[in-house]
Structure formats: structure tokens, C-alpha cells
Design a protein around this motif. Structure first.
Motif, PDB file in Angstrom:
ATOM      1  N   ASP A 209      25.314 -14.578  70.729  1.00 57.43           N
ATOM      2  CA  ASP A 209      25.293 -16.044  70.824  1.00 57.43           C
ATOM      3  C   ASP A 209      24.182 -16.494  71.767  1.00 57.43           C
ATOM      4  N   HIS A 210      24.078 -15.803  72.872  1.00 53.86           N
ATOM      5  CA  HIS A 210      23.068 -16.114  73.887  1.00 53.86           C
ATOM      6  C   HIS A 210      21.663 -16.052  73.296  1.00 53.86           C
ATOM      7  N   LEU A 211      21.383 -15.011  72.524  1.00 56.78           N
ATOM      8  CA  LEU A 211      20.050 -14.839  71.945  1.00 56.78           C
ATOM      9  C   LEU A 211      19.782 -15.806  70.805  1.00 56.78           C
ATOM     10  N   ASP A 212      20.840 -16.208  70.104  1.00 58.28           N
ATOM     11  CA  ASP A 212      20.674 -17.097  68.953  1.00 58.28           C
ATOM     12  C   ASP A 212      20.530 -18.569  69.343  1.00 58.28           C
ATOM     13  N   GLY A 213      20.801 -18.892  70.598  1.00 59.64           N
ATOM     14  CA  GLY A 213      20.805 -20.285  71.011  1.00 59.64           C
ATOM     15  C   GLY A 213      19.419 -20.840  71.269  1.00 59.64           C
ATOM     16  N   SER A 214      19.363 -22.149  71.440  1.00 63.80           N
ATOM     17  CA  SER A 214      18.120 -22.816  71.825  1.00 63.80           C
ATOM     18  C   SER A 214      17.816 -22.481  73.281  1.00 63.80           C
ATOM     19  N   LEU A 215      16.665 -22.887  73.768  1.00 68.95           N
ATOM     20  CA  LEU A 215      16.284 -22.595  75.142  1.00 68.95           C
ATOM     21  C   LEU A 215      17.304 -23.160  76.117  1.00 68.95           C
ATOM     22  N   ASP A 216      17.753 -24.392  75.875  1.00 70.03           N
ATOM     23  CA  ASP A 216      18.748 -24.996  76.757  1.00 70.03           C
ATOM     24  C   ASP A 216      20.073 -24.241  76.696  1.00 70.03           C
ATOM     25  N   THR A 217      20.443 -23.790  75.488  1.00 65.86           N
ATOM     26  CA  THR A 217      21.688 -23.039  75.331  1.00 65.86           C
ATOM     27  C   THR A 217      21.607 -21.697  76.050  1.00 65.86           C
ATOM     28  N   ILE A 218      20.465 -21.038  75.932  1.00 66.06           N
ATOM     29  CA  ILE A 218      20.272 -19.746  76.587  1.00 66.06           C
ATOM     30  C   ILE A 218      20.439 -19.881  78.100  1.00 66.06           C
ATOM     31  N   ARG A 219      19.939 -20.967  78.643  1.00 65.83           N
ATOM     32  CA  ARG A 219      20.041 -21.172  80.087  1.00 65.83           C
ATOM     33  C   ARG A 219      21.479 -21.416  80.537  1.00 65.83           C
ATOM     34  N   SER A 220      22.291 -21.966  79.638  1.00 67.97           N
ATOM     35  CA  SER A 220      23.643 -22.359  80.036  1.00 67.97           C
ATOM     36  C   SER A 220      24.728 -21.368  79.615  1.00 67.97           C
ATOM     37  N   THR A 221      24.448 -20.444  78.707  1.00 67.28           N
ATOM     38  CA  THR A 221      25.486 -19.514  78.257  1.00 67.28           C
ATOM     39  C   THR A 221      25.859 -18.529  79.355  1.00 67.28           C
ATOM     40  N   ASP A 222      27.110 -18.156  79.348  1.00 65.29           N
ATOM     41  CA  ASP A 222      27.663 -17.322  80.417  1.00 65.29           C
ATOM     42  C   ASP A 222      28.266 -16.053  79.821  1.00 65.29           C
ATOM     43  N   TRP A 223      27.461 -15.312  79.041  1.00 66.04           N
ATOM     44  CA  TRP A 223      27.999 -14.156  78.324  1.00 66.04           C
ATOM     45  C   TRP A 223      28.392 -13.014  79.254  1.00 66.04           C
ATOM     46  N   LEU A 224      27.768 -12.913  80.418  1.00 65.20           N
ATOM     47  CA  LEU A 224      28.095 -11.828  81.338  1.00 65.20           C
ATOM     48  C   LEU A 224      29.477 -11.995  81.963  1.00 65.20           C
ATOM     49  N   MET A 225      29.828 -13.217  82.336  1.00 69.87           N
ATOM     50  CA  MET A 225      31.087 -13.451  83.042  1.00 69.87           C
ATOM     51  C   MET A 225      32.128 -14.185  82.198  1.00 69.87           C
ATOM     52  N   ASN A 226      31.676 -15.109  81.320  1.00 70.51           N
ATOM     53  CA  ASN A 226      32.602 -15.976  80.587  1.00 70.51           C
ATOM     54  C   ASN A 226      33.622 -16.576  81.562  1.00 70.51           C
ATOM     55  N   GLN A 227      33.094 -17.388  82.494  1.00 74.07           N
ATOM     56  CA  GLN A 227      33.892 -17.895  83.607  1.00 74.07           C
ATOM     57  C   GLN A 227      35.105 -18.697  83.165  1.00 74.07           C
ATOM     58  N   LYS A 228      35.023 -19.376  82.024  1.00 74.56           N
ATOM     59  CA  LYS A 228      36.189 -20.130  81.550  1.00 74.56           C
ATOM     60  C   LYS A 228      37.373 -19.209  81.276  1.00 74.56           C
ATOM     61  N   VAL A 229      37.086 -18.020  80.764  1.00 74.67           N
ATOM     62  CA  VAL A 229      38.163 -17.052  80.507  1.00 74.67           C
ATOM     63  C   VAL A 229      38.694 -16.510  81.838  1.00 74.67           C
ATOM     64  N   VAL A 230      37.787 -16.225  82.770  1.00 78.46           N
ATOM     65  CA  VAL A 230      38.199 -15.761  84.096  1.00 78.46           C
ATOM     66  C   VAL A 230      39.135 -16.779  84.750  1.00 78.46           C
ATOM     67  N   ASP A 231      38.758 -18.059  84.679  1.00 75.14           N
ATOM     68  CA  ASP A 231      39.572 -19.114  85.280  1.00 75.14           C
ATOM     69  C   ASP A 231      40.937 -19.223  84.591  1.00 75.14           C
ATOM     70  N   PHE A 232      40.952 -19.075  83.260  1.00 78.85           N
ATOM     71  CA  PHE A 232      42.208 -19.146  82.509  1.00 78.85           C
ATOM     72  C   PHE A 232      43.161 -18.037  82.939  1.00 78.85           C
ATOM     73  N   VAL A 233      42.658 -16.816  83.028  1.00 78.51           N
ATOM     74  CA  VAL A 233      43.504 -15.674  83.405  1.00 78.51           C
ATOM     75  C   VAL A 233      43.974 -15.813  84.844  1.00 78.51           C
ATOM     76  N   SER A 234      43.086 -16.278  85.722  1.00 81.72           N
ATOM     77  CA  SER A 234      43.456 -16.453  87.130  1.00 81.72           C
ATOM     78  C   SER A 234      44.563 -17.504  87.270  1.00 81.72           C
ATOM     79  N   LYS A 235      44.488 -18.546  86.467  1.00 75.10           N
ATOM     80  CA  LYS A 235      45.472 -19.631  86.532  1.00 75.10           C
ATOM     81  C   LYS A 235      46.806 -19.222  85.932  1.00 75.10           C
ATOM     82  N   ASN A 236      46.776 -18.418  84.874  1.00 74.41           N
ATOM     83  CA  ASN A 236      48.001 -18.095  84.128  1.00 74.41           C
ATOM     84  C   ASN A 236      48.553 -16.705  84.434  1.00 74.41           C
ATOM     85  N   GLY A 237      47.817 -15.915  85.205  1.00 68.58           N
ATOM     86  CA  GLY A 237      48.249 -14.555  85.480  1.00 68.58           C
ATOM     87  C   GLY A 237      49.389 -14.459  86.484  1.00 68.58           C
TER      88      GLY A 237
END
Length: 237
Positions: A209-237
Motif C-alpha cells: 500500500d505504501h509503495l502504491d500510494g501518491s507522494l502524500d500518501t507515502i509520507r503519511s502511511t504507517d506500515w511499520l507500526m500501524n499505530q491505530k492497531v497498536v492503540d486499539f489493542v492497548s485500549k482493549n487489551g
């Protein structure tokens, strides 16, 4: 003399990321890296999963992703944290018996990288190959209180050095904070909630996804951490 059986423990975060990646790309194969640590026992603890592909992996892009991940781990300051395996989900529903050829080739390459690295590993440590079982994942999303263990399988190296020897469920567990064994049921319920949530609220982005995105998308994608998932697990764990 028989070598001791390596135990495999998986964090809830890693499970949720693997299941999210597979469920959001339900008509294609998915692939990703497993990050964790080896310890005496031998024991392998999977702490995180990094989603990479939702199509057939190509070597140049795979090598690039591995270099980025390894550089990221080196910068973390945790010398024990490393690439400990690979995960995959096959393309067809019901194709749950064994990982595909691409995954089998890649896990062999990861093993070679570990053997050639300067990192000192405990005796009998080796990477693991995880297979998200599509049928089990479908059941997880349709049936309340489904056991996450039905949706994941782990494979170790056999006598012919192929990663097609299933790790017995007796030697697998869910790790929670504080290194205590968690519950496959609780992990499954959390993963089901994540997979059914609004994709904007709990999104998963892979390297492709990161490579397929536009320049702006590439700058904003978080494929290494996926922080939204980290936050979800931290909140619900």
C-alpha cells in the motif's frame, strides 16, 4: 539425541495485525514479517507483525522491506529484538493445510539471514512460519467467542529443512503484558472486534500500500507500526 521443542508465544498485537491484514485482503494472499525475540528454552516470542504484501511478493521489494525493518529494529535500542519469522494467508478459502511456495521460500531466506547474522541466539532457536487459516478466520468473524487458535497455525523446520512441520498446539500460547500466558479466546474476541470495526478507525496498511500510494500518501502511511492497531489493542487489551 532429540532436539528440544521450541515453544512459540504470540502477542495479542501480532495476532490482531495478522488477522486484520488477512480479513482486509480476503480475496488475495497476504504476507508479512514477524518481529520478536528468542530466549533460552528454546522459546520464541512474537511481539509484533509487520504487514508487507497483499499479492505475490517480489524479491527486490522484499529485500528492500527487510532492510528497512532491520534498520528500524537496530534503531529501537533493544538488541534482542529481531526478525523471527514470516506470516502468510493463502488466497483460497479452505486452503489451510500448509503455507504456499512463496512463503516457504522466504522463511528459508530469513533462516539463512539469522544464521549469518552477528546476533548470538540461544541453542536450538529458529524462525517460525505462521499461516492464517482462512476458514478459522471466517469462523472467528461469524461466531461469538471463537478461539483464535483455530485461525492460526505455526510451522517449523522438518528433517528436510522445509517449514512444513506443524508446531503442536501444546507448544503455542498467547502472551500478554508481563510475560503471562493469555487466552486464545480473549485474543480471538479482540481480533474479531478489530476486523469488524470501521476500517478508518482500525486500519491496516502494508508495505505494498505504501509503495502504491501518491507522494502524500507515502509520507503519511504507517506500515511499520500501524499505530491505530497498536492503540486499539492497548485500549482493549
Amino acid at each position: 539425541m532429540t532436539e528440544p521443542q521450541q515453544k512459540v508465544s504470540t502477542s495479542q498485537l501480532a495476532l490482531v495485525k495478522m488477522f486484520l491484514h488477512a480479513s482486509h485482503n480476503s480475496t488475495s494472499q497476504v504476507h508479512g514479517i514477524l518481529v520478536g525475540r528468542f530466549s533460552v528454552g528454546p522459546k520464541l516470542t512474537i511481539e509484533d507483525a509487520v504487514p508487507l504484501f497483499h499479492s505475490a511478493p517480489t524479491k527486490p521489494i522484499l529485500d528492500s522491506a527487510l532492510r528497512i525493518i532491520e534498520s528500524h529494529l537496530c534503531g529501537s535500542g533493544d538488541k534482542e529484538l529481531c526478525v523471527v519469522g514470516w506470516y502468510t494467508a493463502n488466497e483460497r478459502l479452505g486452503d489451510d493445510e500448509r503455507p504456499g511456495q512463496a512463503a516457504l521460500r522466504i522463511i528459508g531466506g530469513i533462516a539463512s539471514r539469522l544464521e549469518c547474522s552477528e546476533k548470538a541466539l540461544p541453542a536450538h532457536s529458529e524462525p517460525v512460519l505462521a499461516l492464517v487459516r482462512n476458514s478459522g478466520l471466517a469462523e472467528l468473524l461469524c461466531v461469538e467467542s471463537c478461539d483464535a487458535q483455530r485461525a492460526i497455525g505455526f510451522f517449523q523446520r522438518d528433517n528436510r529443512k522445509h517449514w512444513i512441520d506443524p508446531v503442536s498446539e501444546v507448544f503455542t500460547s498467547v502472551a500478554e503484558e508481563g510475560s503471562k500466558d493469555g487466552s486464545w479466546k480473549n485474543a480471538g474476541e479482540m481480533a474479531a472486534v478489530a476486523c469488524k470495526s470501521d476500517s478508518k478507525a482500525v486500519s491496516i496498511v502494508d508495505f505494498e500500500d505504501h509503495l502504491d500510494g501518491s507522494l502524500d500518501t507515502i509520507r503519511s502511511t504507517d506500515w511499520l507500526m500501524n499505530q491505530k492497531v497498536v492503540d486499539f489493542v492497548s485500549k482493549n487489551g
